[in-house]
Design a protein around this motif. Structure first.
Motif, PDB file in Angstrom:
ATOM      1  N   ARG A 173     -43.515 -39.793-154.842  1.00 25.51           N
ATOM      2  CA  ARG A 173     -42.916 -41.001-155.446  1.00 25.51           C
ATOM      3  C   ARG A 173     -41.467 -40.775-155.880  1.00 25.51           C
ATOM      4  O   ARG A 173     -40.692 -41.715-155.975  1.00 25.51           O
ATOM      5  N   LYS A 174     -41.092 -39.528-156.146  1.00 25.01           N
ATOM      6  CA  LYS A 174     -39.763 -39.232-156.675  1.00 25.01           C
ATOM      7  C   LYS A 174     -38.748 -38.816-155.601  1.00 25.01           C
ATOM      8  O   LYS A 174     -37.584 -38.631-155.898  1.00 25.01           O
ATOM      9  N   GLU A 210     -33.923 -34.253-164.214  1.00 25.28           N
ATOM     10  CA  GLU A 210     -34.899 -35.134-164.841  1.00 25.28           C
ATOM     11  C   GLU A 210     -36.215 -34.370-164.852  1.00 25.28           C
ATOM     12  O   GLU A 210     -36.643 -33.853-163.815  1.00 25.28           O
ATOM     13  N   THR A 212     -36.082 -39.049-152.625  1.00 31.18           N
ATOM     14  CA  THR A 212     -35.106 -40.088-152.278  1.00 31.18           C
ATOM     15  C   THR A 212     -34.694 -40.077-150.813  1.00 31.18           C
ATOM     16  O   THR A 212     -34.228 -41.078-150.299  1.00 31.18           O
ATOM     17  N   ASN A 230     -31.046 -35.116-159.040  1.00 32.39           N
ATOM     18  CA  ASN A 230     -30.501 -36.012-158.019  1.00 32.39           C
ATOM     19  C   ASN A 230     -29.007 -35.789-157.945  1.00 32.39           C
ATOM     20  O   ASN A 230     -28.304 -35.881-158.941  1.00 32.39           O
ATOM     21  N   THR A 281     -40.347 -33.982-165.790  1.00 30.86           N
ATOM     22  CA  THR A 281     -41.655 -34.546-166.107  1.00 30.86           C
ATOM     23  C   THR A 281     -42.546 -33.386-166.530  1.00 30.86           C
ATOM     24  O   THR A 281     -42.693 -32.406-165.786  1.00 30.86           O
ATOM     25  N   GLN A 295     -31.320 -33.872-153.398  1.00 29.52           N
ATOM     26  CA  GLN A 295     -32.168 -33.443-154.513  1.00 29.52           C
ATOM     27  C   GLN A 295     -32.424 -31.940-154.495  1.00 29.52           C
ATOM     28  O   GLN A 295     -32.506 -31.337-153.426  1.00 29.52           O
TER      29      GLN A 295
END
Length: 191
Positions: A16-17, A156, A19, A190, A158, A113
């Motif tokens: 999902r993350k 970022e 790009t 990113n 998680t 990324q």
């Protein structure tokens, strides 16, 4: 600020993350267990321990094994060579300064990324190769990571709560079956 989520499917969260899924350099790929589950069109699977690559889980044509030392990525690949560079369960195998140097090099090699998946904190691991391929020296953990370290570098983060638990034989061997689960970090920069 890091986002915290309850334990879930790491690969689903990662997908999902993403790009740009044109190409990936996976550093410290081991026996390539997850590479068929990633949506990249082209993957270079880099590992220093040749038996992992010879016994890799995938023989897919889009996965190209490369037997090389991760310390050499800055010499092996020119800037912007791949959509992404990943360190999935591998950054903790390097001393902190060496790992930081490799992350900086990865940021020049990747166009979009840099992806890191690692235990939160120091997760002791030594004298073990779950794959039975005599890679114990390469499987030793030499650093531990906290969310704030990645955030300071622009990642970022998680926090995947309780990701490592008694289902992992190394966890049981290290902490015991009754130890509370250990979190994992998914850190993505990113570019």
């Amino acid at each position: 600020m890091a986002q915290e989520i309850e334990r879930q499917d790491f690969l689903a969260l990662l997908r999902r993350k993403l790009t740009d899924t044109e190409s990936l350099l996976d550093v410290g790929c081991g026996p390539c267990l997850i590479l068929d589950d990633l949506p990249y069109a082209h993957i270079v699977a880099l590992d220093i321990h040749r038996p992992y690559l010879l016994n890799r889980a995938t023989k897919s044509g889009h996965v190209i094994p490369l037997n090389a030392d991760a310390h050499a990525i800055g010499r092996l690949f020119v800037p912007n060579s791949f959509s992404a560079v990943s360190f999935v369960d591998s950054i903790e195998h390097f001393p902190k300064q060496e790992a930081l140097d490799m992350l900086r090099e990865a940021e020049t090699i990747a166009r979009k990324q840099v992806i890191v998946f690692t235990p939160r904190g120091f997760f002791p691991q030594e004298n073990v190769d779950l794959y039975g391929l005599n890679g114990e020296v390469f499987q030793m953990h030499r650093s531990g990571w906290e969310p704030e370290e990645f955030e300071r570098m622009g990642y970022e983060v998680t926090i995947m709560k309780g990701q490592h638990d008694r289902r992992n034989p190394v966890f049981v061997n290290t902490f015991g079956a009754d130890h509370p689960p250990v979190d994992a970090l998914l850190a993505i920069k990113n570019l």
